[in-house]
Design an enzyme around this catalytic site. Structure first.
Site, PDB file in Angstrom:
ATOM      1  N   ASP A   1      -9.495  -5.193 -13.021  1.00  0.00           N
ATOM      2  CA  ASP A   1      -8.541  -5.688 -11.491  1.00  0.00           C
ATOM      3  C   ASP A   1      -8.633  -4.549 -10.778  1.00  0.00           C
ATOM      4  O   ASP A   1      -8.304  -3.415 -11.068  1.00  0.00           O
ATOM      5  CB  ASP A   1      -7.391  -5.982 -12.203  1.00  0.00           C
TER       6      ASP A   1
ATOM      7  N   ASN B   1     -12.455   2.188   3.340  1.00  0.00           N
ATOM      8  CA  ASN B   1     -13.306   1.669   2.706  1.00  0.00           C
ATOM      9  C   ASN B   1     -14.609   1.345   3.620  1.00  0.00           C
ATOM     10  O   ASN B   1     -14.673   1.662   4.866  1.00  0.00           O
ATOM     11  CB  ASN B   1     -13.020   0.611   1.752  1.00  0.00           C
TER      12      ASN B   1
ATOM     13  N   ASP C   1      -5.506   2.324  -3.314  1.00  0.00           N
ATOM     14  CA  ASP C   1      -4.203   3.126  -3.220  1.00  0.00           C
ATOM     15  C   ASP C   1      -3.901   4.148  -4.041  1.00  0.00           C
ATOM     16  O   ASP C   1      -3.568   5.276  -3.852  1.00  0.00           O
ATOM     17  CB  ASP C   1      -2.814   2.153  -3.526  1.00  0.00           C
TER      18      ASP C   1
ATOM     19  N   LYS D   1       0.886  -1.061   0.125  1.00  0.00           N
ATOM     20  CA  LYS D   1      -0.185   0.139  -0.045  1.00  0.00           C
ATOM     21  C   LYS D   1       0.877   1.189  -0.023  1.00  0.00           C
ATOM     22  O   LYS D   1       0.583   2.275  -0.774  1.00  0.00           O
ATOM     23  CB  LYS D   1      -0.914   0.066   1.179  1.00  0.00           C
TER      24      LYS D   1
END
Length: 309
Positions: free
Chosen positions: A254, A192, A260, A48
């Site tokens: 994807d 999230n 990020d 990340k």
């Protein structure tokens, strides 16, 4: 749109993880105890912290990355990549006792993924390492962090940046409980749905629950909250304003690393003097580009690609 206030490149310090992603694509994700045959295998640089640092650099910031790698091939490869991306690697330290971090990623035919991380050297990034980079933190416009490094290190870095009057942006991933003391030092928190539920104890299922969750966490001392909602966009609390922003509609290939890209893009646009809501709209466009491509760092867009309407 060009920088609003800054005539120079914004300076962003990213503190976080470096991993190598090992990715297998399959028609679906296995259930516990099941073995399935996958398709294509990729081995890509990730983590990340590294993903966000490369995003910030490609989108126009002067980036310093504070991280730790192992004394191995993955660590050496990562250093070469960061240098090629014009990232300052003076504070990417080497741990000679632990391997570099690795992430095992499965991706299904809808672009959804599941990830297991073996942290390795990331877990030895220490408060002392952060102190060695004090001068860079002092010069930064924004300090961007995640939670793939020790919480003690995150808290120390946030306190240091806060004492210098710097804006701290925290992506609380992977999901973890955060102290009110840490949240008070954060300018923007970027969770999230799952991470927001961990922080607020409220399940985010729609706009009303997102509002309640953002309000609940703001009562712990943080003014600015951005909840990423995948294909549904993002819910933003900017001081007293609550706004939902739609995602840019694309065909998803994807989703690895999209969060990020979003965090790095918000940091760059915000550091250029734009409002948080404008920065989120910019980040939505950048993340939408990323999900149309395979991989994490290989999917990160450059500034010229991110067109604002």
């Amino acid at each position: 749109m060009e920088s609003v206030h800054l005539k120079r490149k914004p300076k962003i310090v990213v503190i976080g993880s470096c991993n190598t992603d090992m990715v297998v694509k399959a028609s679906r994700l296995p259930v516990p105890g099941e073995t399935i045959l996958g398709g294509t295998f990729f081995m890509n640089p990730g983590g990340k912290g590294a993903n966000q640092a490369i995003t910030a650099s490609r989108l126009g910031a002067d980036v310093t990355f504070i991280s730790k790698v192992g004394y191995d091939l993955f660590g050496l490869q990562a250093m070469e990549i960061y240098k090629s991306e014009k990232i300052n690697t003076d504070y990417v330290f080497t741990d000679r006792t632990r391997p570099s971090g690795v992430a095992l990623i499965s991706v299904d035919s809808y672009g959804e993924n599941c990830i297991i991380v073996a942290s390795g050297a990331n877990q030895s990034l220490s408060t002392e390492d952060i102190d060695k980079a004090k001068s860079r933190i002092q010069e930064a416009d924004i300090v961007l962090m995640q939670l793939e490094i020790p919480m003690q290190t995150v808290e120390h870095a946030a306190s240091l940046a806060y004492s210098y009057g710097k804006k701290v942006i925290l992506n609380p991933a992977p999901a973890s409980a955060l102290s009110n003391e840490l949240l008070k030092k954060v300018h923007v928190v970027l969770p999230n749905r799952i991470e927001m539920e961990m922080l607020s104890n409220i399940k985010v299922t729609d706009e009303k629950s997102a509002y309640r969750a953002a309000k609940a966490i703001s009562e712990k001392g943080i003014e600015n909250v951005v909840i990423t909602l995948g294909k549904e966009g993002a819910f933003v609390k900017e001081q007293k304003n609550f706004i939902k922003t739609p995602a840019t509609e694309v065909e998803t290939i994807d989703t690895t690393g999209a969060g990020d890209v979003f965090c790095g893009a918000v940091s760059v646009y915000l550091s250029e003097g734009h409002s948080l809501i404008e920065s989120v709209r910019f980040a939505n466009v950048a993340a939408a580009i990323a999900v149309t491509r395979i991989g994490a760092q290989s999917a990160i867009p450059y500034r010229a690609e991110v067109k604002m309407v």
